[in-house]
Design a protein around this motif. Sequence first.
Motif, PDB file in Angstrom:
ATOM      1  N   PRO A   5       0.832  -1.208   0.000  1.00  0.00           N
ATOM      2  CA  PRO A   5       0.000   0.000   0.000  1.00  0.00           C
ATOM      3  C   PRO A   5       0.870   1.263   0.000  1.00  0.00           C
ATOM      4  O   PRO A   5       1.992   1.260   0.495  1.00  0.00           O
ATOM      5  CB  PRO A   5      -0.816  -0.123   1.286  1.00  0.00           C
ATOM      6  CG  PRO A   5      -0.067  -1.062   2.149  1.00  0.00           C
ATOM      7  CD  PRO A   5       0.717  -1.959   1.247  1.00  0.00           C
ATOM      8  N   ILE A   6       0.329   2.340  -0.549  1.00  0.00           N
ATOM      9  CA  ILE A   6       1.042   3.610  -0.603  1.00  0.00           C
ATOM     10  C   ILE A   6       1.184   4.188   0.801  1.00  0.00           C
ATOM     11  O   ILE A   6       2.230   4.708   1.166  1.00  0.00           O
ATOM     12  CB  ILE A   6       0.302   4.599  -1.527  1.00  0.00           C
ATOM     13  CG1 ILE A   6       0.301   4.059  -2.958  1.00  0.00           C
ATOM     14  CG2 ILE A   6       0.920   5.980  -1.469  1.00  0.00           C
ATOM     15  CD1 ILE A   6      -0.581   4.827  -3.907  1.00  0.00           C
ATOM     16  N   TRP A   7       0.116   4.110   1.569  1.00  0.00           N
ATOM     17  CA  TRP A   7       0.132   4.640   2.934  1.00  0.00           C
ATOM     18  C   TRP A   7      -0.434   3.555   3.833  1.00  0.00           C
ATOM     19  O   TRP A   7      -1.510   3.017   3.560  1.00  0.00           O
ATOM     20  CB  TRP A   7      -0.710   5.909   3.016  1.00  0.00           C
ATOM     21  CG  TRP A   7      -0.685   6.612   4.331  1.00  0.00           C
ATOM     22  CD1 TRP A   7       0.342   6.664   5.225  1.00  0.00           C
ATOM     23  CD2 TRP A   7      -1.731   7.401   4.899  1.00  0.00           C
ATOM     24  NE1 TRP A   7       0.000   7.438   6.301  1.00  0.00           N
ATOM     25  CE2 TRP A   7      -1.267   7.909   6.126  1.00  0.00           C
ATOM     26  CE3 TRP A   7      -3.015   7.723   4.489  1.00  0.00           C
ATOM     27  CZ2 TRP A   7      -2.034   8.723   6.948  1.00  0.00           C
ATOM     28  CZ3 TRP A   7      -3.789   8.531   5.293  1.00  0.00           C
ATOM     29  CH2 TRP A   7      -3.302   9.036   6.513  1.00  0.00           C
ATOM     30  N   SER A   8       0.269   3.234   4.886  1.00  0.00           N
ATOM     31  CA  SER A   8      -0.168   2.154   5.753  1.00  0.00           C
ATOM     32  C   SER A   8       0.036   2.529   7.220  1.00  0.00           C
ATOM     33  O   SER A   8       1.049   3.138   7.581  1.00  0.00           O
ATOM     34  CB  SER A   8       0.636   0.890   5.427  1.00  0.00           C
ATOM     35  OG  SER A   8       0.205  -0.176   6.226  1.00  0.00           O
ATOM     36  N   HIS A   9      -0.937   2.216   8.026  1.00  0.00           N
ATOM     37  CA  HIS A   9      -0.821   2.315   9.486  1.00  0.00           C
ATOM     38  C   HIS A   9      -1.498   1.073  10.053  1.00  0.00           C
ATOM     39  O   HIS A   9      -2.722   0.988  10.103  1.00  0.00           O
ATOM     40  CB  HIS A   9      -1.480   3.586  10.030  1.00  0.00           C
ATOM     41  CG  HIS A   9      -1.239   3.755  11.496  1.00  0.00           C
ATOM     42  ND1 HIS A   9      -0.205   4.516  11.986  1.00  0.00           N
ATOM     43  CD2 HIS A   9      -1.860   3.217  12.571  1.00  0.00           C
ATOM     44  CE1 HIS A   9      -0.215   4.454  13.298  1.00  0.00           C
ATOM     45  NE2 HIS A   9      -1.217   3.665  13.673  1.00  0.00           N
ATOM     46  N   GLU A  26      -1.389  11.179  10.030  1.00  0.00           N
ATOM     47  CA  GLU A  26      -1.064  12.300   9.156  1.00  0.00           C
ATOM     48  C   GLU A  26      -0.089  11.803   8.100  1.00  0.00           C
ATOM     49  O   GLU A  26       0.964  11.257   8.412  1.00  0.00           O
ATOM     50  CB  GLU A  26      -0.450  13.440   9.965  1.00  0.00           C
ATOM     51  CG  GLU A  26      -0.249  14.681   9.150  1.00  0.00           C
ATOM     52  CD  GLU A  26       0.053  15.912  10.010  1.00  0.00           C
ATOM     53  OE1 GLU A  26       0.359  16.953   9.407  1.00  0.00           O
ATOM     54  OE2 GLU A  26      -0.031  15.837  11.244  1.00  0.00           O
ATOM     55  N   ALA A  27      -0.457  12.007   6.845  1.00  0.00           N
ATOM     56  CA  ALA A  27       0.386  11.564   5.729  1.00  0.00           C
ATOM     57  C   ALA A  27       1.498  12.582   5.490  1.00  0.00           C
ATOM     58  O   ALA A  27       1.237  13.786   5.461  1.00  0.00           O
ATOM     59  CB  ALA A  27      -0.455  11.394   4.474  1.00  0.00           C
ATOM     60  N   THR A  31       4.216  10.609   0.845  1.00  0.00           N
ATOM     61  CA  THR A  31       3.005   9.786   0.787  1.00  0.00           C
ATOM     62  C   THR A  31       1.885  10.525   0.073  1.00  0.00           C
ATOM     63  O   THR A  31       1.191   9.960  -0.768  1.00  0.00           O
ATOM     64  CB  THR A  31       2.566   9.381   2.210  1.00  0.00           C
ATOM     65  OG1 THR A  31       3.632   8.665   2.828  1.00  0.00           O
ATOM     66  CG2 THR A  31       1.314   8.551   2.195  1.00  0.00           C
ATOM     67  N   ARG A  32       1.721  11.803   0.389  1.00  0.00           N
ATOM     68  CA  ARG A  32       0.670  12.602  -0.262  1.00  0.00           C
ATOM     69  C   ARG A  32       0.908  12.707  -1.762  1.00  0.00           C
ATOM     70  O   ARG A  32      -0.030  12.649  -2.557  1.00  0.00           O
ATOM     71  CB  ARG A  32       0.566  13.990   0.377  1.00  0.00           C
ATOM     72  CG  ARG A  32       0.060  13.964   1.807  1.00  0.00           C
ATOM     73  CD  ARG A  32      -0.296  15.354   2.314  1.00  0.00           C
ATOM     74  NE  ARG A  32       0.684  16.364   2.019  1.00  0.00           N
ATOM     75  CZ  ARG A  32       1.672  16.757   2.825  1.00  0.00           C
ATOM     76  NH1 ARG A  32       1.813  16.179   4.001  1.00  0.00           N
ATOM     77  NH2 ARG A  32       2.507  17.723   2.458  1.00  0.00           N
ATOM     78  N   ALA A 129      -4.874   3.340   7.670  1.00  0.00           N
ATOM     79  CA  ALA A 129      -4.633   4.334   6.623  1.00  0.00           C
ATOM     80  C   ALA A 129      -5.335   3.944   5.323  1.00  0.00           C
ATOM     81  O   ALA A 129      -5.818   4.807   4.595  1.00  0.00           O
ATOM     82  CB  ALA A 129      -3.132   4.508   6.395  1.00  0.00           C
ATOM     83  N   ALA A 130      -5.416   2.653   5.043  1.00  0.00           N
ATOM     84  CA  ALA A 130      -6.097   2.203   3.825  1.00  0.00           C
ATOM     85  C   ALA A 130      -7.575   2.604   3.865  1.00  0.00           C
ATOM     86  O   ALA A 130      -8.141   2.987   2.826  1.00  0.00           O
ATOM     87  CB  ALA A 130      -5.957   0.693   3.663  1.00  0.00           C
ATOM     88  N   TYR A 131      -8.194   2.538   5.039  1.00  0.00           N
ATOM     89  CA  TYR A 131      -9.595   2.952   5.146  1.00  0.00           C
ATOM     90  C   TYR A 131      -9.739   4.464   4.980  1.00  0.00           C
ATOM     91  O   TYR A 131     -10.721   4.947   4.411  1.00  0.00           O
ATOM     92  CB  TYR A 131     -10.211   2.483   6.463  1.00  0.00           C
ATOM     93  CG  TYR A 131     -10.519   1.012   6.449  1.00  0.00           C
ATOM     94  CD1 TYR A 131     -11.535   0.512   5.642  1.00  0.00           C
ATOM     95  CD2 TYR A 131      -9.784   0.111   7.211  1.00  0.00           C
ATOM     96  CE1 TYR A 131     -11.812  -0.847   5.598  1.00  0.00           C
ATOM     97  CE2 TYR A 131     -10.059  -1.253   7.176  1.00  0.00           C
ATOM     98  CZ  TYR A 131     -11.070  -1.714   6.367  1.00  0.00           C
ATOM     99  OH  TYR A 131     -11.350  -3.062   6.320  1.00  0.00           O
TER     100      TYR A 131
END
Length: 165
Positions: A5-9, A26-27, A31-32, A129-131
């Motif tokens: 994934p591009i952004w993951s938490h 916070e991205a 990531t943004r 983060a995916a959600y």
Amino acid sequence: MNQAPIWSHRFRMGDLARGPVNLRLEADEATRTALARHLGLRKIKSLTADVRVRPWLDGAEIGGRFEAVVEQESGISLEIFDQTVEGPLEVRLVPAGSPNAPDPEVEIELDPDAPDPPEILQGDVIDLAAYVVEHLAVELDPFPRLPGETFDYQSPQDDDSPFAV
């Protein structure tokens, strides 16, 4: 092939044993930039989310809000402008094999006012983060325009057409 994934938490379900958890996501700029490319946006200037994860039945419930400032191009005037996109986060998850999971054999009746059926969680990790990204994508205007801008189409008054007779 599973793409990262591009952004993951990542959040482990076991962390709910002590009760609800509140997080602020916070991205960062890199990531943004990648998310903007992925979502077909010119730029994402900010993306934050206040997320609450709490136990729900034998799974979890994700709630909270997200807010982003995106740079878009008006589909009418082609001007570049910033738009704030915000919305609620509302997701319910149950583990695979849960008695609370929706039965795939039963046809569901769609009620726009009813909450969505719970999603099936594979494993014991939730990517919060995916959600956030999923909810942002749903809230984006596919035909952006400046506030107050309207599309005023007037058909050409061409009498030179062979069908004008």
